[in-house]
Scaffold this active site. Structure first.
Site, PDB file in Angstrom:
ATOM      1  N   GLU A 217       0.803  -1.230   0.000  1.00 27.86           N
ATOM      2  CA  GLU A 217       0.000   0.000   0.000  1.00 27.86           C
ATOM      3  C   GLU A 217       0.835   1.278   0.000  1.00 27.86           C
ATOM      4  O   GLU A 217       1.785   1.427   0.777  1.00 27.86           O
ATOM      5  CB  GLU A 217      -0.924   0.002   1.226  1.00 27.86           C
ATOM      6  N   LYS A 233      -8.681  -0.875   1.299  1.00 22.41           N
ATOM      7  CA  LYS A 233      -9.698  -1.367   2.220  1.00 22.41           C
ATOM      8  C   LYS A 233     -10.580  -2.341   1.459  1.00 22.41           C
ATOM      9  O   LYS A 233     -11.137  -2.006   0.412  1.00 22.41           O
ATOM     10  CB  LYS A 233     -10.555  -0.231   2.802  1.00 22.41           C
TER      11      LYS A 233
END
Length: 411
Positions: A217, A233
């Site tokens: 990420e 997410k």
């Protein structure tokens, strides 16, 4: 700045292993490394960095460059997640550490290696020797102790109660594997990078220990005026149909809430009207799982210092919750232990190429005595189930602690 083409030296993990071996022979500090998708390259390696503890306000304090053709060098380091756990204990390693490297070895998208130096220095003799002396893999082992499932379940249920009471809409509840390493942390990192190919892997070490981040990420990319963040997410195991992520009400809601939080965070320092969402709910692979990924962009004046950008955005939105401040307050009582570097950030600030920082998930923290902590967690929404959240933590951990260990996890 000096730029020298080195040609095809092999994959990034092999080059890092060779450079680490060469640094040890030369009595130099260990290398720092970014491997995956960094600065438009496959890898950026600082051959030797004296990474020392620094004040939290000083990390990545480098004016943002804007070049897309070179990196040159810069400040490699990390910044820990700032909050304590329920036990109230302090940091296991420095809250922030890093160091400056005048030069880097960079592997471009085509697999070619380059030597780049900010001050024009040439490749040293020990570096040249190391690059032409492949190093064999060195054995290592980590004896992992399992997380406390009961404590994690208690935290998830407390979070669900807080959501029902309207205190938060979403929060990221985490747990930890702990263990001891026999061998060198860099061997763990090289092995994990080779097997799992994470997009935002990073390694920094010093006398205090080491940080081995296998993150997928991006927290922040800052190049000149342009700032972007790509929060993750939404998670499914790799064996599942990835289309189910976009069809999941829970995962989509979780992602969109965090996108709004990132928009709000960047809006505190961005030029008014420049915050946009160029990518929403893309499905991407990561080690062991599928993720939902979105991207938020903004323009930030180059005169705004990195410390001010971090004050507005750190810790990363995807590992806290909404609203962020209340989620952080509650998480200190829901999670037994301090997260440490996990959920913080690791990366490089270059005066030539700008600043890129990961979200330090899938990240192992080693202290100087050989103790190791690996955090895992997931976002909780009103639709979350405690047992499924535990399983998601295991799916994320499998590539790094081993499938056999996960199969034998305690009930």
């Amino acid at each position: 700045m000096r730029i020298e083409r080195l040609g095809e030296l092999g994959d990034a993990a092999a080059v890092l292993r060779a450079i680490a071996s060469g640094a040890a022979r030369a009595g130099a500090p260990p290398p720092a490394a970014l491997i995956g998708d960094w600065f438009g390259s496959r890898a950026v390696i600082a051959p030797s960095v004296s990474a020392e503890a620094v004040a939290v306000s000083q990390v990545f304090d480098v004016p943002p460059g804007a070049s897309e053709d070179a990196v040159g060098g810069g400040w490699f380091g990390y910044l820990s997640y700032p909050d304590a756990g329920a036990d109230g204990r302090g940091p296991r390693i420095p809250e922030a550490a890093g160091g400056w490297s005048d030069c880097v070895l960079r592997q471009d998208r085509d697999g070619q290696w380059w030597y780049e130096s900010l001050t024009g220095t040439t490749l040293s003799a020990w570096m040249t020797e190391a690059l032409h002396s492949p190093a064999a893999a060195t054995p290592f082992a980590i004896d992992w102790t399992w997380p406390d499932r009961i404590a994690h379940r208690r935290g998830v249920l407390a979070c669900l109660d807080a959501i029902a009471a309207g205190e938060v809409y979403q929060a990221c509840v985490c747990t930890q594997f702990v263990g001891r390493v026999v061998g060198a942390p860099i061997d763990f990192f090289v092995d994990a990078v080779t097997r799992t190919a994470p997009a935002r892997a990073a390694y920094v070490a010093g006398e205090w220990g080491a940080v081995a981040s296998l993150s997928p990420e991006l927290f922040l990319s800052r190049r000149g005026y342009a700032v972007t963040s790509s929060p993750i997410k939404g998670t499914l195991p790799r064996r599942a149909d990835p289309s189910l992520l976009r069809a999941s009400v829970k995962d989509v809601a979780e992602n969109i809430m965090i996108v709004d939080l990132v928009r709000n965070d960047l809006g505190r320092v961005a030029v008014t009207g420049t915050v946009t969402v160029p990518e929403l709910l893309s499905v991407r692979p990561a080690p062991g799982v599928w993720h939902l990924v979105s991207t938020v962009s903004a323009r930030v004046d180059v005169e705004v210092p990195v410390a001010e950008v971090l004050e507005a955005t750190f810790p990363p939105a995807s590992v806290t919750g909404t609203p962020k401040l209340r989620a952080r307050e509650l998480l200190t009582s829901w999670e037994p232990h301090r997260r440490g570097v996990y959920c913080g950030t690791v990366g490089l600030a270059s005066p030539v190429a700008g600043c890129e920082l990961n979200v330090a998930i899938r990240t192992a923290e080693f202290d100087k005595s050989g103790n190791v902590v690996l955090g895992v967690g997931g976002g909780i929404t009103a639709d979350s189930d405690a047992d499924r959240e535990w399983e998601e933590c295991l799916h994320k951990a499998v590539p790094f602690v081993g499938a056999a260990a996960v199969v034998g996890n305690p009930v």
